[in-house]
Design a protein around this motif. Structure first.
Motif, PDB file in Angstrom:
ATOM      1  N   ALA B  67       0.834  -1.199   0.000  1.00  0.00           N
ATOM      2  CA  ALA B  67       0.000   0.000   0.000  1.00  0.00           C
ATOM      3  C   ALA B  67       0.870   1.251   0.000  1.00  0.00           C
ATOM      4  O   ALA B  67       0.564   2.242  -0.673  1.00  0.00           O
ATOM      5  N   PHE B  68       1.969   1.164   0.756  1.00  0.00           N
ATOM      6  CA  PHE B  68       2.858   2.314   0.771  1.00  0.00           C
ATOM      7  C   PHE B  68       3.533   2.509  -0.593  1.00  0.00           C
ATOM      8  O   PHE B  68       3.666   3.643  -1.075  1.00  0.00           O
ATOM      9  N   ASP B  69       3.966   1.401  -1.214  1.00  0.00           N
ATOM     10  CA  ASP B  69       4.622   1.504  -2.520  1.00  0.00           C
ATOM     11  C   ASP B  69       3.713   2.216  -3.515  1.00  0.00           C
ATOM     12  O   ASP B  69       4.172   3.082  -4.277  1.00  0.00           O
ATOM     13  N   ASN B  70       2.423   1.859  -3.472  1.00  0.00           N
ATOM     14  CA  ASN B  70       1.463   2.525  -4.359  1.00  0.00           C
ATOM     15  C   ASN B  70       1.366   4.012  -4.046  1.00  0.00           C
ATOM     16  O   ASN B  70       1.365   4.858  -4.943  1.00  0.00           O
ATOM     17  N   PHE B  71       1.289   4.285  -2.760  1.00  0.00           N
ATOM     18  CA  PHE B  71       1.162   5.675  -2.334  1.00  0.00           C
ATOM     19  C   PHE B  71       2.434   6.452  -2.692  1.00  0.00           C
ATOM     20  O   PHE B  71       2.385   7.623  -3.067  1.00  0.00           O
ATOM     21  N   ASN B  72       3.539   5.784  -2.600  1.00  0.00           N
ATOM     22  CA  ASN B  72       4.833   6.387  -2.920  1.00  0.00           C
ATOM     23  C   ASN B  72       4.882   6.782  -4.395  1.00  0.00           C
ATOM     24  O   ASN B  72       5.415   7.831  -4.752  1.00  0.00           O
ATOM     25  N   THR B  73       4.291   5.913  -5.231  1.00  0.00           N
ATOM     26  CA  THR B  73       4.248   6.210  -6.664  1.00  0.00           C
ATOM     27  C   THR B  73       3.264   7.328  -6.937  1.00  0.00           C
ATOM     28  O   THR B  73       3.582   8.314  -7.600  1.00  0.00           O
ATOM     29  N   THR B  74       2.056   7.129  -6.412  1.00  0.00           N
ATOM     30  CA  THR B  74       1.035   8.140  -6.639  1.00  0.00           C
ATOM     31  C   THR B  74       0.416   8.540  -5.310  1.00  0.00           C
ATOM     32  O   THR B  74      -0.391   7.801  -4.743  1.00  0.00           O
ATOM     33  N   ALA B  75       0.834   9.672  -4.821  1.00  0.00           N
ATOM     34  CA  ALA B  75       0.313  10.094  -3.518  1.00  0.00           C
ATOM     35  C   ALA B  75      -1.009  10.821  -3.701  1.00  0.00           C
ATOM     36  O   ALA B  75      -1.072  12.052  -3.654  1.00  0.00           O
ATOM     37  N   ASP B  76      -2.070  10.027  -3.891  1.00  0.00           N
ATOM     38  CA  ASP B  76      -3.380  10.667  -3.974  1.00  0.00           C
ATOM     39  C   ASP B  76      -4.258  10.184  -2.832  1.00  0.00           C
ATOM     40  O   ASP B  76      -3.867   9.325  -2.042  1.00  0.00           O
ATOM     41  N   GLU B  77      -5.466  10.721  -2.771  1.00  0.00           N
ATOM     42  CA  GLU B  77      -6.334  10.407  -1.637  1.00  0.00           C
ATOM     43  C   GLU B  77      -6.734   8.938  -1.607  1.00  0.00           C
ATOM     44  O   GLU B  77      -6.788   8.319  -0.543  1.00  0.00           O
ATOM     45  N   ALA B  78      -7.012   8.371  -2.786  1.00  0.00           N
ATOM     46  CA  ALA B  78      -7.415   6.961  -2.835  1.00  0.00           C
ATOM     47  C   ALA B  78      -6.311   6.079  -2.264  1.00  0.00           C
ATOM     48  O   ALA B  78      -6.570   5.167  -1.463  1.00  0.00           O
ATOM     49  N   ILE B 128      12.451  13.702   9.948  1.00  0.00           N
ATOM     50  CA  ILE B 128      12.044  13.896   8.557  1.00  0.00           C
ATOM     51  C   ILE B 128      12.964  14.900   7.881  1.00  0.00           C
ATOM     52  O   ILE B 128      13.454  14.676   6.776  1.00  0.00           O
ATOM     53  N   THR B 129      13.227  15.977   8.597  1.00  0.00           N
ATOM     54  CA  THR B 129      14.068  17.031   8.012  1.00  0.00           C
ATOM     55  C   THR B 129      15.501  16.542   7.799  1.00  0.00           C
ATOM     56  O   THR B 129      16.096  16.767   6.755  1.00  0.00           O
ATOM     57  N   SER B 130      16.036  15.873   8.802  1.00  0.00           N
ATOM     58  CA  SER B 130      17.435  15.437   8.693  1.00  0.00           C
ATOM     59  C   SER B 130      17.586  14.361   7.623  1.00  0.00           C
ATOM     60  O   SER B 130      18.624  14.280   6.969  1.00  0.00           O
ATOM     61  N   GLY B 131      16.547  13.551   7.467  1.00  0.00           N
ATOM     62  CA  GLY B 131      16.565  12.570   6.398  1.00  0.00           C
ATOM     63  C   GLY B 131      17.485  11.378   6.615  1.00  0.00           C
ATOM     64  O   GLY B 131      17.538  10.483   5.790  1.00  0.00           O
ATOM     65  N   ASN B 132      18.241  11.377   7.712  1.00  0.00           N
ATOM     66  CA  ASN B 132      19.143  10.237   7.916  1.00  0.00           C
ATOM     67  C   ASN B 132      19.057   9.700   9.342  1.00  0.00           C
ATOM     68  O   ASN B 132      20.065   9.350   9.948  1.00  0.00           O
ATOM     69  N   ALA B 133      17.846   9.684   9.896  1.00  0.00           N
ATOM     70  CA  ALA B 133      17.682   9.227  11.279  1.00  0.00           C
ATOM     71  C   ALA B 133      18.048   7.745  11.402  1.00  0.00           C
ATOM     72  O   ALA B 133      17.691   6.943  10.550  1.00  0.00           O
ATOM     73  N   ASP B 134      18.769   7.441  12.469  1.00  0.00           N
ATOM     74  CA  ASP B 134      19.102   6.041  12.738  1.00  0.00           C
ATOM     75  C   ASP B 134      17.982   5.445  13.591  1.00  0.00           C
ATOM     76  O   ASP B 134      17.916   5.661  14.804  1.00  0.00           O
ATOM     77  N   ASP B 169       4.420  17.904  -1.482  1.00  0.00           N
ATOM     78  CA  ASP B 169       4.996  19.233  -1.349  1.00  0.00           C
ATOM     79  C   ASP B 169       6.500  19.223  -1.636  1.00  0.00           C
ATOM     80  O   ASP B 169       7.325  19.396  -0.735  1.00  0.00           O
ATOM     81  N   GLY B 170       6.858  18.964  -2.867  1.00  0.00           N
ATOM     82  CA  GLY B 170       8.249  19.052  -3.312  1.00  0.00           C
ATOM     83  C   GLY B 170       9.218  18.228  -2.486  1.00  0.00           C
ATOM     84  O   GLY B 170       8.938  17.075  -2.153  1.00  0.00           O
ATOM     85  N   ALA B 171      10.354  18.840  -2.125  1.00  0.00           N
ATOM     86  CA  ALA B 171      11.402  18.134  -1.382  1.00  0.00           C
ATOM     87  C   ALA B 171      10.895  17.692  -0.016  1.00  0.00           C
ATOM     88  O   ALA B 171      11.197  16.594   0.447  1.00  0.00           O
ATOM     89  N   ALA B 172      10.093  18.567   0.641  1.00  0.00           N
ATOM     90  CA  ALA B 172       9.542  18.205   1.942  1.00  0.00           C
ATOM     91  C   ALA B 172       8.665  16.975   1.820  1.00  0.00           C
ATOM     92  O   ALA B 172       8.692  16.070   2.667  1.00  0.00           O
ATOM     93  N   GLY B 173       7.881  16.923   0.726  1.00  0.00           N
ATOM     94  CA  GLY B 173       7.017  15.772   0.498  1.00  0.00           C
ATOM     95  C   GLY B 173       7.829  14.506   0.307  1.00  0.00           C
ATOM     96  O   GLY B 173       7.478  13.435   0.830  1.00  0.00           O
ATOM     97  N   ILE B 174       8.923  14.629  -0.412  1.00  0.00           N
ATOM     98  CA  ILE B 174       9.777  13.448  -0.626  1.00  0.00           C
ATOM     99  C   ILE B 174      10.385  12.977   0.691  1.00  0.00           C
ATOM    100  O   ILE B 174      10.425  11.777   0.985  1.00  0.00           O
ATOM    101  N   ASN B 175      10.804  13.949   1.513  1.00  0.00           N
ATOM    102  CA  ASN B 175      11.311  13.583   2.835  1.00  0.00           C
ATOM    103  C   ASN B 175      10.267  12.821   3.635  1.00  0.00           C
ATOM    104  O   ASN B 175      10.568  11.832   4.305  1.00  0.00           O
ATOM    105  N   LEU B 176       9.028  13.309   3.573  1.00  0.00           N
ATOM    106  CA  LEU B 176       7.931  12.642   4.284  1.00  0.00           C
ATOM    107  C   LEU B 176       7.756  11.209   3.800  1.00  0.00           C
ATOM    108  O   LEU B 176       7.650  10.272   4.591  1.00  0.00           O
ATOM    109  N   LEU B 177       7.733  11.078   2.473  1.00  0.00           N
ATOM    110  CA  LEU B 177       7.561   9.741   1.894  1.00  0.00           C
ATOM    111  C   LEU B 177       8.705   8.826   2.310  1.00  0.00           C
ATOM    112  O   LEU B 177       8.501   7.675   2.694  1.00  0.00           O
ATOM    113  N   ASN B 178       9.924   9.381   2.240  1.00  0.00           N
ATOM    114  CA  ASN B 178      11.083   8.572   2.608  1.00  0.00           C
ATOM    115  C   ASN B 178      11.007   8.110   4.055  1.00  0.00           C
ATOM    116  O   ASN B 178      11.287   6.959   4.374  1.00  0.00           O
ATOM    117  N   TYR B 179      10.627   9.037   4.915  1.00  0.00           N
ATOM    118  CA  TYR B 179      10.570   8.670   6.331  1.00  0.00           C
ATOM    119  C   TYR B 179       9.491   7.609   6.564  1.00  0.00           C
ATOM    120  O   TYR B 179       9.722   6.619   7.255  1.00  0.00           O
TER     121      TYR B 179
END
Lengths: 454, 375
Positions: B67-78, B128-134, B169-179
């Motif tokens: 489910a996350f992989d799908n959301f990662n590809t297309t982050a829409d409401e569905a 999320i901001t640091s992007g490299n949390a252990d 939301d751009g880079a912030a959105g990618i950080n969110l997805l990554n986290y």
């Protein structure tokens, strides 16, 4: 007192007391090492945040990492006792250090630790270094082949008291007619080789209950009479080996097995010492000087005899002090300790403390694990004096945190010998208002059932 | 006197003699079968409850991953709703494994790594901001697992449109997805590790350790079971939020706080899990195998004509009925004091003495390895 004198002047060969001293010292040393090696010093006396003092001994506390030093002193003293080197100082220092350890936290109270304290106290007054000791080797004037008979008899008497009272305590309706608590304990020992397969059988529970009671009551007498002595000793070994296998009572079985050797004739002890001499390459005959330990009729010895008589009078009366309290002894445990009530009840409890602000009525529960170890919590939950002490401690803790108008109540349940748990402490009693004392605690909810007997 | 003593002694030695002679027979009679076999209990626990529960949880996590992989590809409401549903399903599956904090789970502090709440939002945002949390650091435990996911997919913004916007939301959105992805990956890794050990050597050593001592499997696990019930179910899911331990209400301490409306259902699922475990009921089935109830019954533990096992089951049922009758805990906590929730807590609380006092005592479970002479 006049009848005492002829008895106090009776003399006997010193070998039994020397053997007793050596075995005592060695077993104590092993006990200390064992205790240390399990990490119990750290776990029981350093890790916990709070310690349950005995009433009147609040000043006895663990000393942080210096606690290890007390154990070292205790272990060294045990070695000196075994060697009979500087005996009087060694046994006094053993008694003091060992008793200090036991007084640090009553959570770890064990009847056999109490027994060791009493025994080492008694040994302060016994000339256990008169024979086969370094003291006697070094100083000829301290070397005696014969010592007063009462000195060995006093050890026998103390052992006899332990057994007999342990037996007396078993003469109650739960033990004899419900086979409780063995009915609970034995089935859980199913993993004991061979015997374990039978521990769920009811008749085994009864056999063990009755056998144990009869054993405890009769063994001192069977040991006293020469004709039954070997039989008695084999029973001692059998009984204690069984208890060793079944119950977590540590060194106690070994201590009792070796202690009962003191009942045997001088001959056996001389043999033991000859054998020992062979091993450590010494000549036992050096000690056989035919000299008698001087029994003086002066005031000092009169005081000594009086003191020891008093000691035993206390020992004989102590277990009956429970009669001064109302209610069921096993439930209230008022007068339970120091009475040789060993492996007698299965009790478990649960105590949840409620801290209430008396003015606003706001309240919250205490998480016991914040303050107590699991072992402490378990002991606390079933014993009223622990509960009160702990409540007092909580009161101090939370008032330091700034809480006001503190009232402390406890929701507690206790099960005794398999009865469904019921409320133990009156939940409407504000424990901060109660005082610690030897008086009856009228805020213990009376026991709902009846247990007849001692 | 001597004669009497001697008679007593003879009687005594006959009794003692009997009990030992049985054992010295060359061909001992087969022990009666009524003796409870702890190994059978352990086998039922391991094979029919614990391992299947872990497997189901593992499956639910891979659905979550998908489910996350799908959301990662297309982050829409569905896809957000699908992700949320997968998260919810996994959270329910978790309620069936959380209590098994023994062996492999205990070694990695599994429960603390998966479900410590409330989540630390500040820490999450920093990560999320640091992007490299252990994520393996203990200091990050309250910034991960289900509660952190709860925040990310339910609590990030007021509604789904706004949440989806944040993820886009751009880079912030990618950080969110990554986290978010790293949190799920962390849960998957931990779970795979625990399950692998269970299906590897641990199952056998767990079952083989069927003795009676403080380190035996039954003794250890029953202690853990009670701890779980007392701390994580009774206190964690109800008591702490309801202010039982703190003099004030703590709605932010609810499980699934941001989702808001499922904490009572999660609690019910956990309650079912502990009761099923007590009764030895196989995972996801009605097969009633050997459980603690049977153990108590074999020992004949009863009081006033009622078996202790039924007293315990009755109390579990009473507590469940109480919670069933409640609104979501979030709504209950809007009353101060939350009377209904506190009443439900009382019913949960009544189970504690039954299992912690009566059951432990009856089974003679060792709390700790320690010399003690039973007084």
């Amino acid at each position: 007192m006049s009848r005492l004198y002829p008895y106090t002047e009776k003399q006997i060969k010193a070998a039994p007391l020397a053997v007793f001293r050596i075995l005592f010292g060695i077993l104590m040393l092993i006990s200390i090492i064992r205790f240390w090696s399990y990490g119990w010093i750290d776990k029981l006396y350093i890790q916990p945040k709070y310690f349950f003092s005995y009433y009147g001994f609040e000043w006895v506390k663990p000393l942080g990492h210096f606690t290890y030093i007390i154990f070292i002193i205790c272990g060294l003293s045990a070695i000196f006792v075994a060697l009979g080197f500087k005996y009087r100082i060694a046994i006094i220092s053993f008694f003091l250090s060992f008793t200090y350890i036991e007084l640090m936290d009553k959570t770890t109270y064990l009847n056999h630790y109490y027994f060791i304290s009493l025994l080492s106290f008694l040994m302060i007054f016994l000339p256990a270094n008169a024979y086969y000791s370094i003291d006697a080797l070094q100083r000829e004037d301290k070397r005696f082949q014969f010592i007063p008979k009462w000195t060995i008899d006093s050890v026998k008497l103390l052992l006899g008291i332990v057994y007999f009272y342990a037996g007396l305590a078993k003469l109650n309706s739960d033990w004899l007619f419900k086979a409780m608590p063995l009915k609970i304990w034995l089935p859980s020992k199913f993993d004991v080789p061979v015997l374990g397969d039978y521990f769920h059988l009811e008749w085994i529970h009864y056999a063990f209950s009755w056998g144990g009671a009869i054993y405890d009551l009769t063994i001192p007498f069977l040991l006293l009479y020469r004709r039954t002595r070997w039989l008695a000793f084999s029973l001692v070994v059998f009984f204690h080996v069984i208890t060793r296998v079944l119950f977590p009572i540590g060194m106690f079985p070994y201590i009792m097995i070796f202690s009962t050797l003191v009942f045997f004739d001088v001959k056996l002890h001389e043999k033991i010492l000859s054998y020992l001499s062979g091993i450590i390459k010494t000549d036992k005959r050096k000690f056989d000087n035919g000299k008698y330990y001087p029994s003086l009729n002066n005031t000092t010895s009169k005081i000594k005899y009086g003191f020891i008589s008093l000691f035993f009078a206390i020992q004989i009366l102590m277990p009956f002090r429970y009669l001064l309290y109302p209610g069921e002894l096993f439930w209230t445990e008022e007068g339970f300790r120091f009475s040789w009530r060993v492996m007698l009840i299965e009790k478990a409890g649960y105590a949840q403390f409620k801290i209430v602000d008396g003015e606003t009525g706001k309240w919250f529960y205490v998480d016991n694990t914040d303050f107590l170890t699991r072992f402490q919590e378990k002991q606390m939950a079933t014993q009223s004096d622990f509960i009160l002490q702990y409540a007092k401690y909580l009161e101090k803790h939370f008032s330091k945190q700034g809480h006001k108008n503190i009232e402390i109540y406890v929701d507690s349940y206790v099960t005794l010998n398999g009865r469904l748990s019921t409320t133990y402490i009156d939940p409407n009693t504000d424990l901060t208002k109660q005082k610690e004392s030897f008086r009856h605690k009228n805020w213990i909810v009376p026991f709902k059932d009846e247990i007849k007997g001692f | 006197m001597m004669k009497k003593i001697f008679l007593l002694f003879v009687f005594g030695s006959i009794i003692l003699g009997c009990s030992s002679s049985d054992s010295s027979d060359d061909t001992p009679p087969t022990p009666p079968t009524t003796s409870f076999q702890r190994s059978e209990l352990l086998i039922n626990w391991a094979d029919n409850i614990i391992i299947p529960s872990y497997e189901a949880f593992q499956t639910s996590l891979s659905s979550l991953q998908t489910a996350f992989d799908n959301f990662n590809t297309t982050a829409d409401e569905a896809n957000l709703i699908a992700l949320r549903n997968a998260w919810r399903d996994a959270y329910f599956a978790w309620q069936r494994v959380s209590m098994f904090e023994i062996g492999p789970a205990e070694n990695v502090d599994y429960r603390l790594n998966i479900n410590i709440y409330p989540a630390d939002v500040t820490q999450i945002q920093q990560n999320i901001t640091s992007g490299n949390a252990d994520l393996s650091l203990p200091s990050n435990r309250d910034a991960k697992g289900f509660p952190a996911l709860d925040y990310l997919i339910n609590g990030l913004a007021a509604d789904d449109t706004a949440i989806v916007a944040r993820f886009n939301d751009g880079a912030a959105g990618i950080n969110l997805l990554n986290y978010t992805g790293s949190l799920i990956a962390d849960m998957v890794t931990l779970t795979n590790g625990v399950l692998q050990e269970w299906t590897g050597n641990f199952r056998d050593s767990f079952v083989a350790n069927d003795g009676s001592s403080a380190t035996a499997s039954v003794d250890r696990y029953v202690n853990d079971y009670i701890l779980y019930y007392e701390r994580f179910l009774r206190a964690g899911k109800v008591g702490i939020p309801a202010g039982v331990f703190s003099a004030s209400l703590n709605p932010q301490n609810l499980e699934a706080f941001y989702k808001g409306d499922i904490s009572n259902q999660l609690c019910l699922e956990a309650l079912d899990a502990v009761q099923d475990f007590f009764n030895g009921i196989s995972f996801n089935s009605t097969t009633n195998g050997i459980g603690l109830d049977d153990y108590l019954n074999t020992l004949g533990v009863e009081s006033g004509g009622q078996q202790l096992s039924s007293l315990i089951n009755n109390q579990y049922n009473t507590a469940r009925n109480m919670i069933n009758g409640l609104d979501s805990f979030q709504e209950e906590l809007q009353n101060s004091p939350p009377v209904q929730l506190l009443l439900a807590y009382d019913e949960l609380q009544r189970i504690v003495p039954l299992i912690k006092v009566d059951m432990l005592s009856a089974l003679n479970i060792n709390v700790d390895f320690q010399d003690a002479d039973g007084d």
